[in-house]
Design a protein around this motif. Structure first.
Motif, PDB file in Angstrom:
ATOM      1  N   GLU A  61      -5.532   1.894   1.823  1.00  0.00           N
ATOM      2  CA  GLU A  61      -5.193   2.687   0.650  1.00  0.00           C
ATOM      3  C   GLU A  61      -4.167   3.743   1.015  1.00  0.00           C
ATOM      4  O   GLU A  61      -4.104   4.197   2.163  1.00  0.00           O
ATOM      5  CB  GLU A  61      -6.435   3.343   0.049  1.00  0.00           C
ATOM      6  CG  GLU A  61      -7.234   4.147   1.050  1.00  0.00           C
ATOM      7  CD  GLU A  61      -8.618   4.503   0.515  1.00  0.00           C
ATOM      8  OE1 GLU A  61      -8.654   5.308  -0.425  1.00  0.00           O
ATOM      9  OE2 GLU A  61      -9.617   3.988   1.035  1.00  0.00           O
ATOM     10  N   ARG A 112      -3.794  -0.660  -3.520  1.00  0.00           N
ATOM     11  CA  ARG A 112      -4.983  -0.612  -2.660  1.00  0.00           C
ATOM     12  C   ARG A 112      -5.362  -2.040  -2.346  1.00  0.00           C
ATOM     13  O   ARG A 112      -5.350  -2.896  -3.232  1.00  0.00           O
ATOM     14  CB  ARG A 112      -6.125   0.125  -3.377  1.00  0.00           C
ATOM     15  CG  ARG A 112      -7.315   0.463  -2.482  1.00  0.00           C
ATOM     16  CD  ARG A 112      -8.317   1.325  -3.252  1.00  0.00           C
ATOM     17  NE  ARG A 112      -9.408   1.776  -2.424  1.00  0.00           N
ATOM     18  CZ  ARG A 112     -10.528   1.088  -2.224  1.00  0.00           C
ATOM     19  NH1 ARG A 112     -10.698  -0.094  -2.804  1.00  0.00           N
ATOM     20  NH2 ARG A 112     -11.488   1.562  -1.449  1.00  0.00           N
ATOM     21  N   THR A 172     -10.157  -2.096   4.438  1.00  0.00           N
ATOM     22  CA  THR A 172      -9.709  -1.521   3.165  1.00  0.00           C
ATOM     23  C   THR A 172      -8.524  -0.622   3.456  1.00  0.00           C
ATOM     24  O   THR A 172      -8.615   0.280   4.283  1.00  0.00           O
ATOM     25  CB  THR A 172     -10.833  -0.717   2.487  1.00  0.00           C
ATOM     26  OG1 THR A 172     -11.940  -1.587   2.218  1.00  0.00           O
ATOM     27  CG2 THR A 172     -10.342  -0.119   1.170  1.00  0.00           C
ATOM     28  N   VAL A 225       0.825  -1.206   0.000  1.00  0.00           N
ATOM     29  CA  VAL A 225       0.000   0.000   0.000  1.00  0.00           C
ATOM     30  C   VAL A 225       0.856   1.251   0.000  1.00  0.00           C
ATOM     31  O   VAL A 225       0.558   2.223  -0.708  1.00  0.00           O
ATOM     32  CB  VAL A 225      -0.983  -0.011   1.191  1.00  0.00           C
ATOM     33  CG1 VAL A 225      -1.737   1.306   1.276  1.00  0.00           C
ATOM     34  CG2 VAL A 225      -1.969  -1.159   1.040  1.00  0.00           C
ATOM     35  N   ASN A 284     -15.918   5.208   0.894  1.00  0.00           N
ATOM     36  CA  ASN A 284     -15.122   4.896  -0.290  1.00  0.00           C
ATOM     37  C   ASN A 284     -15.262   5.972  -1.358  1.00  0.00           C
ATOM     38  O   ASN A 284     -14.301   6.347  -2.022  1.00  0.00           O
ATOM     39  CB  ASN A 284     -15.517   3.530  -0.850  1.00  0.00           C
ATOM     40  CG  ASN A 284     -14.974   2.382  -0.013  1.00  0.00           C
ATOM     41  OD1 ASN A 284     -13.991   2.546   0.698  1.00  0.00           O
ATOM     42  ND2 ASN A 284     -15.611   1.227  -0.081  1.00  0.00           N
ATOM     43  N   SER A 344      -7.936  -4.873   0.013  1.00  0.00           N
ATOM     44  CA  SER A 344      -9.118  -5.121   0.843  1.00  0.00           C
ATOM     45  C   SER A 344      -9.173  -6.605   1.191  1.00  0.00           C
ATOM     46  O   SER A 344      -8.884  -7.468   0.350  1.00  0.00           O
ATOM     47  CB  SER A 344     -10.409  -4.725   0.108  1.00  0.00           C
ATOM     48  OG  SER A 344     -10.426  -3.349  -0.185  1.00  0.00           O
TER      49      SER A 344
END
Length: 567
Positions: free
Chosen positions: A108, A86, A106, A81, A146, A88
């Motif tokens: 990012e 990204r 998640t 990351v 998101n 999840s």
């Protein structure tokens, strides 16, 4: 008419409760550094996982929540990351109720100035809930977060980041939203503070309404963006920022001036409208500092704010605050670098009699600052010093190093010594300049009376001489060693070379960013520069522009200095 409002909820007008019930804490957001340590811990994270912010900050996320083989998984995720990926997945984590839940994480990157390598983590509890609608609420919150992440972090302008946030929050979360930041924040204060009594002087950075365009124009006229206002400690804004916690409120909590402005837009029925509306004020906090607040409202025909909305509002504010603060830090760094560049590098060069000058500086970064520089220094009526250099790096540090070198060269030029002696002394001075790790330099003295040019090089690309007959050739110079390396073995490596420079000759000094790129090596770049220099042009300025156009896109700072002796 008495200005009163009805409190339909026991929480109205009071600080929001912080429930420990798991179904009110199904979604959370947090920020980690590249090593997995917590740097931002939202209220949603506290409710979902248990530890308060002061217990979570600075701790490894694995030690805080995860066990066993999850350590290895998280380490691999952090590496990917922070490199820009990204990720999840669902991991088992210990939650506030003492049980292990299946949490959808998640991860990012947050790639902004000042926080390179930071990771934004969203967590949603996927464990089946006994409470109706809780899972749907968590999914709704994750979807909104998101969307917010994809849009708010896409800009490095604080106002644009605030406006992007508004576009997501309204009408998805609220009917109106107003974002304020502490006035000191935009004056580049490192840590803007509230007044001792809890009052705050804030600037309205963005306003968004889910109403008709004509209404929105009226609202913006009544509550203009960029207006600076003050709120007392009893106002929801003051309580929200003082406690760093969301506040439910009613119309009776607002300032008289704000109510008058609303009445000016909606008319006298505004009071009845406000009595039935729902209000939520959420703090904006990043890196342990309260930056401002967001005021949300919902119209009477929409569900009133509740504890679910409180948790979502906090998580929304975490992302908005980090994005706005990143943008603010970037803007400040860019402004600082530009100021350094403008004050340390020459904006214009004055050509002495008998010499024509054209030049270009193209920074690689949007900060418009770097380590490339050049100068023209008259020594006498017929002798002129020319210099170009490249301090390693970009941005404010490189600009500072460049400024020190330029000042040193000007001081040494006053002594009027041969170019090799100037570079030798400059090299010794560079060893004591902490900002300079490595720098190249080319120094020359043009004598208009004898039509000669004496040059010395310190690891810099060689100059090109365009003769009056149109032939362009690279001047063969001993390359020398770059400045600041501090190796006495090479102290005598600087050598002065003298070449003929007939009347009408053009001398081209440049940095490696002009001739070396991903598309071509430096030898091809120099050959392209030779051809562009040799092509006839009516003026030296047009020649300068043709050279910049002929070379491929630059990925490094570029400096170009052309000088032509008069016929």
């Amino acid at each position: 008419m008495a200005r009163t409002a009805r409190a339909d909820s026991p929480a109205e007008g009071t600080r929001c409760p912080r429930p420990g019930v798991r179904h009110l804490a199904g979604c959370a957001a947090m920020v980690l550094d590249a090593d997995g340590r917590v740097t931002q811990w939202s209220g949603g994270a506290m409710r979902l996982f248990g530890p308060p912010a002061d217990k979570a900050m600075g701790h490894d996320i694995c030690d805080l929540l995860l066990r066993g083989t999850r350590h290895d998984t998280v380490r691999r995720v952090l590496q990917d990351v922070t490199a820009g990926a990204r990720w999840s997945d669902v991991l088992s984590a210990e939650c506030a109720d003492g049980r292990v839940h299946e949490i959808a994480f998640t991860w990012e990157p947050l790639a902004c100035p000042g926080v390179w390598g930071a990771v934004l983590v969203t967590a949603v509890d996927t464990t089946p809930s006994q409470h109706d609608g809780a899972d749907a609420t968590a999914r709704e919150r994750l979807a909104l977060l998101n969307v917010l992440s994809a849009h708010v972090g896409a800009t490095l302008d604080p106002r644009q980041a605030a406006e992007n946030f508004m576009d997501i929050a309204v009408p998805r979360f609220a009917d109106t939203a107003t974002l304020y930041v502490l006035e000191g924040l935009l004056r580049d204060e490192d840590r803007p503070y509230l007044a001792a009594d809890g009052s705050a002087r804030v600037r309205r950075l963005a306003l968004k309404l889910g109403t008709r365009e004509t209404d929105e124009q009226q609202w913006h006229a009544a509550f203009p963006v960029d207006e600076v206002v003050s709120y007392g400690p009893r106002h929801p804004a003051g309580r929200c920022m003082t406690t760093n916690a969301p506040v439910f409120s009613t119309a009776t909590d607002f300032e008289i001036d704000d109510l008058d402005r609303v009445i000016g837009v909606l008319g006298e029925p505004a009071l009845r409208y406000l009595e039935k509306s729902s209000f939520l004020t959420v703090p904006l906090a990043a890196r342990g500092t309260v930056l401002g607040f967001i005021a949300f409202s919902r119209s009477p025909d929409r569900r009133r704010f509740d504890e679910h909305d409180q948790a979502l509002g906090e998580d929304l504010a975490v992302r908005a605050a980090v994005s706005i603060d990143n943008a603010r830090l970037y803007t400040r760094e860019r402004r600082t670098a530009q100021a350094l560049q403008d004050n340390l590098a020459p904006r214009t060069l004055t050509a002495p009699p008998g010499l024509e000058v054209a030049h270009r500086y193209l920074p690689a970064s949007s900060m418009r600052a770097g380590g490339d520089w050049y100068d023209v220094i008259p020594l006498s009526d017929t002798r002129i010093a020319l210099v170009i250099g490249d301090a390693m790096g970009h941005g404010a540090v490189a600009a500072g190093a460049m400024g020190q070198l330029r000042a040193a060269v000007r001081a040494l030029a006053d002594i009027d010594q041969p170019p090799d002696q100037v570079l030798r002394r400059l090299d010794r001075m560079a060893e004591d300049m902490d900002a300079i790790q490595c720098a190249t330099c080319l120094y020359a003295i043009v004598d208009l009376a004898t039509h000669t040019c004496a040059l010395a090089c310190a690891g810099h690309p060689p100059p090109i001489l365009l003769r009056p007959d149109g032939g362009a050739s690279v001047i063969d110079l001993p390359p020398g060693l770059a400045l600041g390396l501090g190796d006495p073995t090479f102290a005598r490596a600087f050598t002065t070379t003298e070449v003929a420079m007939p009347a009408g000759s053009t001398l081209a000094f440049y940095t490696d960013g002009l001739v070396e790129s991903r598309e071509q090596d430096i030898d091809r770049g120099i050959a392209t520069l030779q051809r562009a220099l040799a092509s006839p042009r009516p003026t030296l300025e047009s020649t300068c522009e043709a050279i910049i156009t002929a070379l491929p896109r630059q990925y490094d700072d570029v400096a170009l200095l052309l000088t032509r002796t008069a016929y």
